[in-house]
Design an enzyme around this catalytic site. Structure first.
Site: not given
Length: 447
Positions: A291, A150-152
């Site tokens: 997000h 997720s994300s990074s």
């Protein structure tokens, strides 16, 4: 900035019996998250946690599940569904913890020159070492290794697929960016060109970046699944299209999807299949989501894309229990929230701020002796702050006194356990954290 980590440590032991690993004296699904302190080459200085289900094939698949900035492996373990699904489908989950500081705390290195080269050093080499350890220690199948995050962690998912196409069979990236999107450390969020909203390269340029990362590789490429919320402003939704262009070009596919559908409400899916009909790239646009991915059900969709959901591992048969003399009480379908005892919760709130925006990563720890079943966390935002999106919880209202409520996968918090949630907000100059928090009406200690 000081990042606190609440680690869930335990030891998992098992033995092999007729092709399945079944513990000798423990009930099924009693596995726990375990930290591995020495797993091999670790130039990224990372921490490794692993979840090995008690019931699994002799050579189980391996899923590497990676957190977002400011998070940790144990935090992603407790806030996502990959471990609970591992109990059902019998795969090993590796949870790396990033240790390199970036704009939002500790993030996976997808920006340095070393990290962009196969075996060049930094986090990618550390993650590959973790996969090898799972093979040596638990018989993990090195031909069935998958990446997700997720994300990074979604950024690192695409990164690992580019650098190690011979190791990973497929990946599912939530809110990520294409490989080689970041020019250097200064380009990493919250500033920089990659996530500034104007990144636009040609499919050929994106594809060339992947091919150059593993120039000598001529084998099959790992299949790619991509997820993004249409209202994501932290990692702009436009980057989903850039990732689609990168991976369809790598596979030599048309930019026009071979099919599109809505597998469930607000999930718009595009599929890109090769001449044999095999879907090599799959992209989900989640309507209205910020997000905040993955949310409930998305981990299962990722595993289905990997091919890990059929057939499931069959757990051992449990002997029948003699029924009680009086009929049992049926619990309600939606049990009420269980209030913790006063002082039986602890909250750590880490703020990362820039210009007119900030993110908050909040860890809620149950320090009491009883489990919390369903929770709401109440806090008051400083003046001028307004939440624009969040993850692992719902938030209402956006300003003033806010109530964060659990989502489906993190409603229960065991004694000593914790959940990590967070949000993105705008501000007018005051970037302070809330002064106090109450969990289900009881005040928490603020760490």
């Amino acid at each position: 900035m000081k990042i606190r980590r609440h680690l869930l440590l335990a030891v998992a032991t098992s033995l092999a019996l007729i092709g399945l690993a079944v513990p000798a004296s423990r009930p099924a699904y009693a596995a726990s998250l375990t930290e591995v302190t020495s797993f091999g080459s670790n130039p990224g200085g990372m921490r490794m946690h692993i979840y090995v289900p008690d019931t699994r094939p002799a050579n189980p698949p391996i899923v590497v599940a990676m957190h977002g900035c400011g998070g940790s492996g144990p935090g992603f373990y407790s806030s996502s569904e990959f471990a609970s699904l591992a109990d059902r489908y019998g795969y090993i989950v590796i949870y790396p913890s990033a240790m390199q500081e970036a704009g939002f705390g500790k993030c996976f290195d997808t920006w340095s020159a070393a990290a962009k080269q196969r075996n060049g050093g930094s986090d990618p080499v550390s993650i590959a070492s973790m996969v090898a350890y799972a093979g040596r220690q638990y018989g993990g199948d090195q031909n069935r290794v998958y990446a997700t995050g997720s994300s990074s962690g979604g950024m690192m998912t695409q990164h690992m697929l580019a650098l190690y196409p011979d190791l990973f069979k497929a990946g599912a990236a939530f809110m990520g960016v294409p490989f080689n999107c970041f020019a250097n450390a200064a380009d990493y969020p919250p500033g920089g060109q990659c996530t500034g909203g104007n990144m636009n390269r040609t499919p050929q340029q994106w594809g060339d970046a992947v091919r150059q990362a593993s120039a000598s590789y001529t084998g099959a490429r790992p299949r790619v699944q991509l997820w993004h919320g249409t209202n994501d402003t932290l990692v702009p939704y436009s980057l989903l299209q850039e990732s689609i262009e990168q991976w369809t070009n790598v596979f030599g596919l048309s930019q026009t999807p071979s099919s599109s559908d809505t597998p469930q409400a607000n999930w718009n899916r595009r599929r890109y299949a090769d001449a044999t009909g095999t879907v090599q790239v799959e992209a989900y646009s989640i309507q209205g989501a910020g997000h905040s991915l993955p949310s409930a059900g998305m981990a299962a969709a990722a595993l289905a894309f990997f091919g890990l959901t059929t057939p499931p591992v069959t757990p051992p048969v449990t002997p029948p229990v003699t029924p009680p003399t009086s009929p049992p009480v049926t619990p309600p379908s939606n049990p009420p929230s269980t209030p913790p005892a006063t002082g039986a919760c602890r909250v750590t709130d880490t703020i990362s701020a820039w210009n007119t925006g900030l993110t908050a990563n909040i860890t809620i720890t149950n320090t009491g002796a009883t489990a919390v079943n369903g929770w709401s966390l109440v806090f008051t935002l400083p003046g001028g702050q307004a939440i624009t999106s969040g993850w692992n919880a719902t938030y209402s209202p956006a300003t003033g006194q806010v109530t964060a409520r659990n989502v489906g996968h993190n409603a229960a918090v065991a004694p000593g356990g914790s959940v990590t949630v967070g949000f993105q907000a705008t501000h007018t100059g005051n970037t302070a954290a809330p002064a106090s928090f109450t969990l289900n009406g009881s005040p928490c200690t603020v760490a």
